[in-house]
Scaffold this active site. Structure first.
Site, PDB file in Angstrom:
ATOM      1  N   ARG A 284      -5.997  -8.531  -7.422  1.00  0.00           N
ATOM      2  CA  ARG A 284      -6.534  -9.891  -7.424  1.00  0.00           C
ATOM      3  C   ARG A 284      -8.045  -9.832  -7.628  1.00  0.00           C
ATOM      4  NH1 ARG A 284      -9.370  -9.281  -2.734  1.00  0.00           N
ATOM      5  NH2 ARG A 284      -8.311  -8.162  -1.078  1.00  0.00           N
TER       6      ARG A 284
ATOM      7  N   LYS B 212       0.818  -1.215   0.000  1.00  0.00           N
ATOM      8  CA  LYS B 212       0.000   0.000   0.000  1.00  0.00           C
ATOM      9  C   LYS B 212       0.850   1.263   0.000  1.00  0.00           C
ATOM     10  CE  LYS B 212      -3.824  -2.200   2.392  1.00  0.00           C
ATOM     11  NZ  LYS B 212      -4.762  -2.124   3.518  1.00  0.00           N
TER      12      LYS B 212
ATOM     13  N   GLU C 156      -2.733   6.909   8.308  1.00  0.00           N
ATOM     14  CA  GLU C 156      -3.649   7.458   7.322  1.00  0.00           C
ATOM     15  C   GLU C 156      -4.765   8.182   8.065  1.00  0.00           C
ATOM     16  OE1 GLU C 156      -4.397   4.949   3.538  1.00  0.00           O
ATOM     17  OE2 GLU C 156      -6.298   4.952   4.609  1.00  0.00           O
TER      18      GLU C 156
ATOM     19  N   HIS D  10     -13.481  -2.905   9.629  1.00  0.00           N
ATOM     20  CA  HIS D  10     -12.890  -2.634   8.314  1.00  0.00           C
ATOM     21  C   HIS D  10     -12.976  -3.830   7.386  1.00  0.00           C
ATOM     22  CE1 HIS D  10     -11.563   1.217   9.832  1.00  0.00           C
ATOM     23  NE2 HIS D  10     -11.163   0.582  10.899  1.00  0.00           N
TER      24      HIS D  10
END
Lengths: 531, 271
Positions: free
Chosen positions: A303, A122, A211, A246
């Site tokens: 994916r 990421k 983040e 999440h």
């Protein structure tokens, strides 16, 4: 089936559960043989039963079975598989696995290992987005120091600049593992340590970064397909805002409430990311949508996604089938290009609910166990992807998704009605599942109104109240039936007790049936401590 | 005493007393000697215990106590008592007469219900109909006409004359324990003394999910406050913190990191 040549003769599926079954189905429809791999926990699992060949990998823990790159490659070699489809999870986003497959002369059904490296990490993906001017969620672009008392002040200062609340996220992450929400600066060091520990355990990589938490946000993602010739097509977007921890619970396509212009802009951002990364095969670009309508790039999943089915239903494309064609070097099919052209003006709606072995009244805690009653819905516009049958065990070693229920209808209203109808037909016993939550979603006025956000579950779901209301009905019904059966039940009880007595050894001084509640007390006494 | 269970049908026969049970009644209990029914009834009436006070009225032989099994409870939800609205001792109840024999049939086209009827739920008159609609499937209709579909499993017999059945309703699955009210009353009387002495004693913290213990944060002798982390259990790739349910001192830790645990395993004792 055989009007076209199969892309491959034999394919190994490096996965288990519903996705392995889904891929085997595509293999068989394309006239390809499927090789399954399995751990000892899955020796009799559906994907093993369905495959043409099955190879044992090892004991149940993933690190000793489904995550063993060497064992999977060896299984492919031994069976003469020409391609490996990784599904999602496990090795699907491990660049090392894609590389090992390539080096073994086997086709990896997915992006090139270099692309997985660039996008699957990421932090790499965030740097890529920054380079091409796609806005990503504010945060850091390098791994945060973990357990380094000397650098605590620096990372706290960085965090203050990003703003609280923020999220600690695993660079190698997915599914919310390794993720921690931090509200106060003083909690940050501990969150970094525990997030990193979980990431290390789940992915073998403890890198974490920071983040900003965008609230309220909608989670919207774009399905991409790309061929080896540089063509990237967006098949449409999905709204996956309903999440707990999440992890997604409900997904739908298209995302409700977007204008055609917004869709085109969003799909454009995703295509730019895919092109810049040299994407091939299937991938998904995830974005957050803030209340003002702005889209913030989150990450790319290189994916097949769990929720690919809703896009298949709306786009009319079998994504797994296209993945195999692309992997065999074919250009994007006419159908895919046409679906891409229609993607900003979708003409139907699909919703998926993830039925997981979790208790929605206990904060979605896992509930592995043996499934008893298992009745799945059917009828128009209903698709169920599962690997479970009545009597199957849901092992504690793996993901707890046990079935994906998808519904498809001309518009969202009809789709929600259909979802409610399908859920009414669904009966699962033996283990608690997320069904009560999904039923509440189908009946929710807020959901119907398209009021979606990643905080939806916390705002709209009161698991304990739903549990209490259902329990009240359950007790009442059982009570009334038992009362009516009273005489019968007493007879059965008496018979049960006397049969226990008959089975006991003659002259046993502690015959358990002497009286049953005394026996119960004794059993409770001996059970007090594990010996 | 084996005849206790055999006599269970005889609703007024609450005289049989377990030989080894401590009881509130005065006088020595002789093993194997049933007490006269009258004495036992007085013993129940004399008790200050709330449930015993309720039992002061002779128990309807059909009355049942139903309770969520421990695994299906979230808190400490107690049992409910379901008894027939018509009972020989409740003929003065003004609501009687709308019971099973006074109900009215509903017309064709209505839900598959033969009659509205009334039962007592914790002594409160409640309109409810539960109608079998095929194998293990039932429909419950409440007084307002709201219909709920249920699946009711056949169940298993537990020790102590308790029957456990699985119920699926609104997507939830519950394990429900069913016990004849008069047997439950007997059992309660027998265990009352023990329960009282156990009050305020050590608290067993048991596993509510299966998994692997990855960290143990406390040791015997540690003082803990409610909400403090006791251990971390990894299940389905997630790390779950287990926290102290109340203040206390760690009496004993029954697990170590790396140990695989199952639901119900004793993890920690807090005193």
């Amino acid at each position: 089936m055989s009007t076209t040549t199969p892309p491959f003769r034999r394919v190994l599926i490096a996965n288990r559960g519903e996705i392995a079954v889904r891929i085997i189905r595509a293999c068989h429809e394309l006239g390809m043989e499927a090789v399954a791999v399995f751990s000892d926990a899955d020796a009799e699992a559906a994907h093993v039963r369905m495959a043409d060949i099955a190879i044992r990998l090892g004991p149940p823990p993933p690190t000793e079975s489904y995550l063993r790159i060497d064992a999977v490659i060896e299984a492919a070699r031994a069976t003469g598989a020409e391609a490996i489809h990784p599904g999602y999870g496990f090795l699907a986003e491990r660049a090392a696995f894609a590389r090992a497959t390539e080096e073994a002369g086997i086709v990896f059904v997915g992006p090139a290992s270099a692309t997985i490296e660039a996008l699957g990490d990421k932090l790499n993906a965030r740097r890529l987005a920054a380079r091409i001017g796609v806005p990503s969620v504010p945060g850091t672009h390098e791994p945060a120091p973990v357990d380094r008392p000397d650098q605590v002040a620096d990372i706290v200062a960085t965090a203050e600049a990003i703003g609280f609340p923020l999220l600690v996220k695993a660079a190698a992450g997915g599914g919310g593992r390794g993720m921690r929400r931090v509200v106060r600066a003083e909690d940050l060091p501990a969150a970094l340590v525990s997030g990193s520990r979980e990431a290390q355990s789940a992915f073998g990589d403890g890198s974490v970064y920071l983040e900003r938490e965008i609230l309220p946000a909608r989670h919207i993602e774009v399905q991409l397909l790309a061929d080896a010739h540089g063509h990237v097509v967006a098949l449409g977007e999905r709204d996956c805002s309903l999440q707990r921890r999440h992890q997604k619970l409900v997904e739908e396509a298209p995302a409700p409430g977007l204008t055609e212009a917004e869709r085109r802009a969003l799909h454009g951002l995703a295509i730019r990311l895919g092109e810049a990364a040299g994407l091939r095969n299937a991938a998904t670009c995830e974005f957050l949508r803030d209340p003002a309508g702005g889209f913030w790039f989150l990450e790319v999943n290189t994916r097949l996604q769990v929720e690919h089915g809703v896009t298949e239903l709306v786009a009319g494309i079998d994504i797994v089938r296209e993945q195999f064609r692309i992997a065999a070097g074919e250009p994007l099919s006419r159908e895919v290009v046409a679906a891409g052209a229609r993607a900003a003006t979708p003409s139907s709606h699909a919703i998926e609910v993830r039925i997981s072995a979790e208790d929605p009244a206990r904060a979605f805690a896992p509930t592995p166990g043996r499934v008893g009653r298992w009745v799945m819905p059917a009828g128009p516009g209903v698709r169920v992807d599962t690997a479970i049958e009545a009597g199957d065990r849901v092992p504690p070693d793996y993901d707890n998704l046990i079935a994906k229920l998808m519904v498809h209808a001309p518009d969202r209203e009809a789709c929600i009605d259909r979802l409610g109808r399908a859920l009414e037909e669904t009966e699962i016993g033996g283990v608690q599942t997320t069904l009560p939550f999904h039923r509440a979603v189908a009946g929710s006025a807020a959901f119907r109104a398209g009021e979606l956000s990643t905080g939806w579950v916390a705002e709209h779901w009161d698991g304990e109240a739903a549990h209490a209301a259902a329990a009240r009905l359950a007790l009442l019904a059982v009570g009334v039936v038992a009362m009516d059966d009273g005489a019968d039940a007493d007879t059965r009880r008496a018979m049960a007790v006397s049969s226990t007595m008959a089975a006991g050894p003659a002259g046993d001084a502690v015959a358990p049936s002497r009286n049953a509640w005394r026996h119960g007390g004794r059993a409770a006494g001996t059970d007090r401590w594990p010996s | 005493m084996a005849e206790l269970m055999g006599n269970a049908n005889a609703g007024d026969d609450i005289g049989a007393t377990p030989a080894d049970a401590p009881t509130a009644a005065p006088g020595p209990a002789t093993a194997g000697t049933p007490r006269p029914a009258k004495n036992d009834a007085s013993a129940v009436r004399a008790s200050p215990d709330a449930s015993a006070a309720r039992s002061a009225l002779p128990v309807d032989p059909r009355a049942v106590r139903v309770r969520l099994a421990a695994a299906s409870r979230i808190g400490d939800e107690g049992p409910i008592l379901v008894s027939p609205a018509i009972s020989p001792l409740r003929m003065t109840n003004p609501t009687v007469g709308r019971g099973p024999f006074g109900g009215t049939s509903v017309g064709a086209g209505d839900p598959p219900v033969v009659a509205q009827r009334q039962v007592l739920v914790d002594e409160v008159a409640t309109e409810v109909t539960v109608q079998a609609v095929g194998h293990e499937r039932f429909v419950l209709v409440d007084g307002a006409g709201a219909m709920t579909r249920l699946v009711l499993g056949p169940g298993t017999a537990l020790p102590g004359g308790i029957r456990r059945r699985e119920v699926i309703v609104d997507g939830f699955r519950f394990e429900v324990d069913i016990e004849s009210d008069h047997i439950a009353a007997l059992r309660e009387r027998a265990t009352r003394g023990r329960a009282a002495s156990a009050h305020g004693g050590p608290l067993d913290v048991r596993a509510i999910i299966p998994g692997k213990v990855v960290a143990v944060s406390v040791a015997a002798g540690d003082t803990v406050i409610a909400g403090q982390q006791l251990l971390v259990v990894e299940a389905m790739k997630m790390q779950n913190e287990l926290r102290a349910p109340r203040d206390g001192t760690i009496d004993r830790v029954g697990v170590a990191p790396g140990v695989t645990i199952d639901v119900g395993d004793l993890l920690v004792v807090i005193s």
